[in-house]
Design a protein around this motif. Sequence first.
Motif, short mmCIF file in Angstrom:
data_model
loop_
_atom_site.label_atom_id
_atom_site.label_comp_id
_atom_site.label_asym_id
_atom_site.label_seq_id
_atom_site.Cartn_x
_atom_site.Cartn_y
_atom_site.Cartn_z
N PRO A 51 8.59 -129.28 1.91
CA PRO A 51 7.79 -130.38 1.85
C PRO A 51 6.97 -130.51 2.99
O PRO A 51 7.16 -129.85 3.94
N VAL A 52 5.74 -131.22 2.90
CA VAL A 52 4.52 -131.23 3.53
C VAL A 52 4.09 -132.61 3.96
O VAL A 52 3.92 -133.55 2.79
N ARG A 53 3.65 -132.89 5.19
CA ARG A 53 2.85 -134.06 5.19
C ARG A 53 1.21 -133.68 5.37
O ARG A 53 0.64 -134.68 5.23
N THR A 54 1.02 -132.56 6.12
CA THR A 54 -0.08 -132.54 6.59
C THR A 54 -0.41 -130.75 6.15
O THR A 54 0.33 -130.27 6.12
N ALA A 55 -1.68 -130.48 5.90
CA ALA A 55 -1.94 -129.20 5.60
C ALA A 55 -3.43 -128.87 5.73
O ALA A 55 -4.33 -129.60 5.67
N PRO A 56 -3.63 -127.45 6.11
CA PRO A 56 -4.97 -127.25 6.43
C PRO A 56 -5.86 -126.84 4.98
O PRO A 56 -5.22 -126.61 4.01
N LYS A 57 -7.11 -126.70 5.14
CA LYS A 57 -7.76 -126.49 3.91
C LYS A 57 -7.23 -125.12 3.26
O LYS A 57 -6.96 -124.18 4.20
N GLY A 58 -7.43 -124.95 2.07
CA GLY A 58 -6.83 -123.82 1.22
C GLY A 58 -5.50 -123.70 0.88
O GLY A 58 -4.99 -122.87 0.15
N THR A 59 -4.82 -124.78 1.54
CA THR A 59 -3.10 -124.68 1.12
C THR A 59 -2.69 -125.32 -0.13
O THR A 59 -3.35 -126.29 -0.68
N VAL A 60 -1.78 -124.77 -0.75
CA VAL A 60 -1.53 -124.94 -2.09
C VAL A 60 -0.37 -126.17 -2.25
O VAL A 60 0.58 -125.76 -1.40
N ILE A 61 -0.82 -127.30 -2.60
CA ILE A 61 0.15 -128.23 -2.90
C ILE A 61 0.65 -128.86 -4.27
O ILE A 61 -0.21 -128.95 -4.99
N GLN A 62 1.94 -128.86 -4.30
CA GLN A 62 2.49 -129.31 -5.64
C GLN A 62 2.72 -130.76 -5.62
O GLN A 62 3.63 -131.32 -4.47
#
Length: 154
Positions: A51-62
């Motif tokens: 689970p994620v709320r923030t992510a840097p550029k280039g991160t793969v999010i589903q």
Amino acid sequence: MKGFNILRNTLLASVTSVLLLSTAHADDALKMDLTVNQVIKNAEGKISYVPVRTAPKGTVIQYKANYLNTINKDIQDLAVVLPIPANMTFTGEASPASAQASTDGKNYMDMPLMRKVNGKMVKIPFSEYRTLRWNIKLLPAQKTAAVSLNTIVE
């Protein structure tokens, strides 16, 4: 601010899916649960979802939507739609793979999307995909169907 964008876009995806579904079925017939997870591949190639709320550029999010048929009757010919959030680029990975894509949210075709350029048919870049749609032939009473798409944070 990327975290804000991911959260905001998640809410937009959720609202859009519910609005599109409620036009075809009673509001209480389907319950949608949307999850946002970072896709992590380890050295052995095993994939995990966190689970994620923030992510840097280039991160793969589903983005994964689970649709629960809450009534005691089967739902047939259900179309569910998930938008590709702003500041995200579709990776080309969707589940089920039968998803259709659109660059305008209105006209859907099988992937990969194609267009004519200088007399030749070429693939439309994933960065131009705006929504995906799945056609679920049958969602039995009290059962769940899941759809997902992967994106990269721009």
